[in-house]
Design a protein around this motif. Sequence first.
Motif, PDB file in Angstrom:
ATOM      1  N   ALA A 332       3.748   1.709   0.616  1.00 51.55           N
ATOM      2  CA  ALA A 332       2.954   2.877   0.992  1.00 51.55           C
ATOM      3  C   ALA A 332       1.512   2.743   0.510  1.00 51.55           C
ATOM      4  O   ALA A 332       0.561   3.066   1.237  1.00 51.55           O
ATOM      5  N   ASP A 333       1.323   2.249  -0.710  1.00 46.10           N
ATOM      6  CA  ASP A 333      -0.039   2.091  -1.227  1.00 46.10           C
ATOM      7  C   ASP A 333      -0.784   0.974  -0.516  1.00 46.10           C
ATOM      8  O   ASP A 333      -1.999   1.064  -0.292  1.00 46.10           O
ATOM      9  N   LEU A 334      -0.094  -0.095  -0.166  1.00 49.13           N
ATOM     10  CA  LEU A 334      -0.740  -1.166   0.596  1.00 49.13           C
ATOM     11  C   LEU A 334      -1.209  -0.654   1.945  1.00 49.13           C
ATOM     12  O   LEU A 334      -2.312  -0.969   2.405  1.00 49.13           O
ATOM     13  N   ALA A 335      -0.380   0.148   2.573  1.00 47.97           N
ATOM     14  CA  ALA A 335      -0.750   0.710   3.870  1.00 47.97           C
ATOM     15  C   ALA A 335      -1.947   1.648   3.742  1.00 47.97           C
ATOM     16  O   ALA A 335      -2.815   1.703   4.614  1.00 47.97           O
ATOM     17  N   GLU A 336      -2.007   2.387   2.636  1.00 52.25           N
ATOM     18  CA  GLU A 336      -3.100   3.329   2.409  1.00 52.25           C
ATOM     19  C   GLU A 336      -4.422   2.596   2.248  1.00 52.25           C
ATOM     20  O   GLU A 336      -5.461   3.027   2.760  1.00 52.25           O
TER      21      GLU A 336
END
Length: 350
Positions: A332-336
Amino acid sequence: MNLPRIAIDAMGGDEGVRVMIEGAAIARRRHDRFKFLLVGDETRIARALENHPGMAGASEVLHATDVVGGEEKPTQALRRAKTTSMGMAVNAVKRGEAGAAVSAGNTGALMAMSKLALRTMPGIDRPALAALLPTLEEHDVIMLDLGANTDCDARNLVQFAIMGAAYARSVGIRAIPRVRLLNIGTEEIKGTDQLQQAAATLRGAQGLDFSFDGFVEADKINRGDVDVVVSDGFSGNIALKAIEGAARFVTDLLKDAFRSSVRSKIGFLISRPATELLRHHLDPNNHNGAVFLGLNGVVVKSHGSATADGVAHAVAVAAKLLENDLTQRISADLAELGEERLRTRQDGGA
């Protein structure tokens, strides 16, 4: 919540089966949701289980005929991944027969087997080795990388920061972890080009569940002012060994001082509650369980000399990461942050 079972490499570590099974049993007594796949010599495991009847209904034994040696090269160990207790434990995670693997065996071999079997997550170039270290505050500090990658670029460091922050949230250190890059000074102009580029990317990131607070020097790692310290594996491993050596130096110095005279021995008896607290705080078994972050699965490395309590702590770390779905948090953080944005920042764009 029913957790997936945890695969235990019962043959790894300095004392092998006895300590690994006892550690799993301690973890089971503390958290009766835990279930295990015990991998190793079935005869020796069965003998160890006789001392822990509560493990019978919570465990399955997977017989392994081979063991990875402590000094064995990773390339050699990889050839026997299908027959060694370590390789079979990791492959159980790959096949979905276990949610996580815990081993106290050869670190290099465990990393090589884990990377080959589980592969790195989408958006992660290299897995990193992360560990919990004590601080002056109530919470621990997470440090990565600790030796898996001796040479890292800015992109790797940014990914390590994202993974470390997700780990910090998963183990309950802080909802918005404070992240810093290890450097030779805290001034923005100091450090290598890789550190400067990584800092620029992290300063410009929006919407991530951590705060980037710039740089930290090695002597401030354990003060409690930072939750995640990010480094290349070369510098991180040196810093870790220096911290461990300083802790041993202090405890040995205190022992010698208290033995030096009758008056010192009396002083030790008076101050024993405080010294016991110090010993407990510095005991590596209470912080045992390094994690290979960035893989499509959870793998925890227990220290080879860990006691049964230390193994139990490593098992608890694995369970907590499963419970909090660490890999999903990292994704999720990589996508953000965004792949394109990371590439633009590293290439020197706006």
